[in-house]
Scaffold this active site. Structure first.
Site, PDB file in Angstrom:
ATOM      1  CB  CYS A 105      -3.824   0.677  -1.843  1.00  0.00           C
ATOM      2  SG  CYS A 105      -2.589  -0.512  -1.287  1.00  0.00           S
ATOM      3  CG  HIS A 147      -4.257  -3.058  -6.345  1.00  0.00           C
ATOM      4  ND1 HIS A 147      -4.480  -1.706  -6.291  1.00  0.00           N
ATOM      5  CD2 HIS A 147      -3.797  -3.409  -5.107  1.00  0.00           C
ATOM      6  CE1 HIS A 147      -4.170  -1.248  -5.089  1.00  0.00           C
ATOM      7  NE2 HIS A 147      -3.755  -2.268  -4.349  1.00  0.00           N
ATOM      8  CD  GLU A 148      -4.499  -7.084  -3.830  1.00  0.00           C
ATOM      9  OE1 GLU A 148      -3.487  -7.022  -3.112  1.00  0.00           O
ATOM     10  OE2 GLU A 148      -5.462  -6.303  -3.712  1.00  0.00           O
ATOM     11  CG  HIS A 151       0.380  -4.823  -3.038  1.00  0.00           C
ATOM     12  ND1 HIS A 151       0.927  -3.712  -2.423  1.00  0.00           N
ATOM     13  CD2 HIS A 151      -0.952  -4.580  -3.099  1.00  0.00           C
ATOM     14  CE1 HIS A 151      -0.035  -2.843  -2.133  1.00  0.00           C
ATOM     15  NE2 HIS A 151      -1.188  -3.345  -2.539  1.00  0.00           N
TER      16      HIS A 151
HETATM   17 ZN    ZN Z   1      -2.968  -2.376  -2.428  1.00  0.00          ZN
END
Ligand code: ZN
Length: 185
Positions: A105, A147-148, A151
């Site tokens: 990340c 993953h995004e 966030h």
């Molecule tokens: Zn990340």
């Protein structure tokens, strides 16, 4: 918090924020007008930062903006340009089949952990023209999107790693916490 309409953003000065910046823990707000000029400027700056850092994706909270927007390499497998922009994304058709793979990340430099995620899914989002689009992804593409998306919901790979990875990365996590300096706003 200031709304997008009233907030003036110096896009050139945006940079990647690191854990434990609190913006990474906020649930991001939907983008009111995906076709706004400011959204385009921010997305372009994010693509620049993603490419400079050689990342596969970058989410708006990672540049200090609590917006539901992320960018990825258009072709994640071959890492070719240009990038793709996802605004107010939602998932559907999430596979039951799971897959474990290493992730890093840009907000957690030097930390690599194994994360288990669904193997494939569909994503529907708005582009910079304000049009809705849908795409299916498997393997790496599905993983980067998830993953995004994490966030945008204030979730980091730190929350998804195994106890063993937590132990292995303990010193790096501590170093980031020690190095952290609040940003000027
Ligand atoms: Zn990340």
């Amino acid at each position: 918090m200031a709304t997008m309409a009233t907030m003036s953003i110096q896009t050139a000065s945006l940079s990647i924020v690191h854990y434990p910046d609190p913006v990474l823990r906020q649930i991001a707000e939907p983008v009111a007008d995906p076709s706004a000029a400011q959204v385009r400027d921010v997305a372009q700056r994010m693509i620049e930062l993603m490419n400079e850092a050689n990342g596969a994706g970058l989410a708006a909270p990672q540049v200090g903006l609590s917006w539901r927007l992320f960018v990825t390499r258009a072709d994640i497998e071959s890492q070719t340009l240009p990038a793709q922009v996802f605004i107010n994304p939602v998932f559907s058709n999430v596979s039951r089949e799971m897959h474990r793979h290493e992730e890093g990340c840009l907000s957690l430099p030097d930390i690599h952990v194994e994360v288990q995620r669904p193997m494939s899914l569909s994503i529907t989002a708005f582009n910079l023209e304000g049009e809705s689009f849908s795409v299916n992804g498997t393997d790496l593409a599905a993983r980067v999107w998830q993953h995004e998306m994490d966030h945008l919901d204030g979730i980091l790979i730190l929350d998804r790693m195994s106890a063993m990875d937590r132990l292995a990365n303990r010193r790096m996590i501590k170093d980031l916490e020690t190095a952290y300096q609040p940003r000027r706003r």
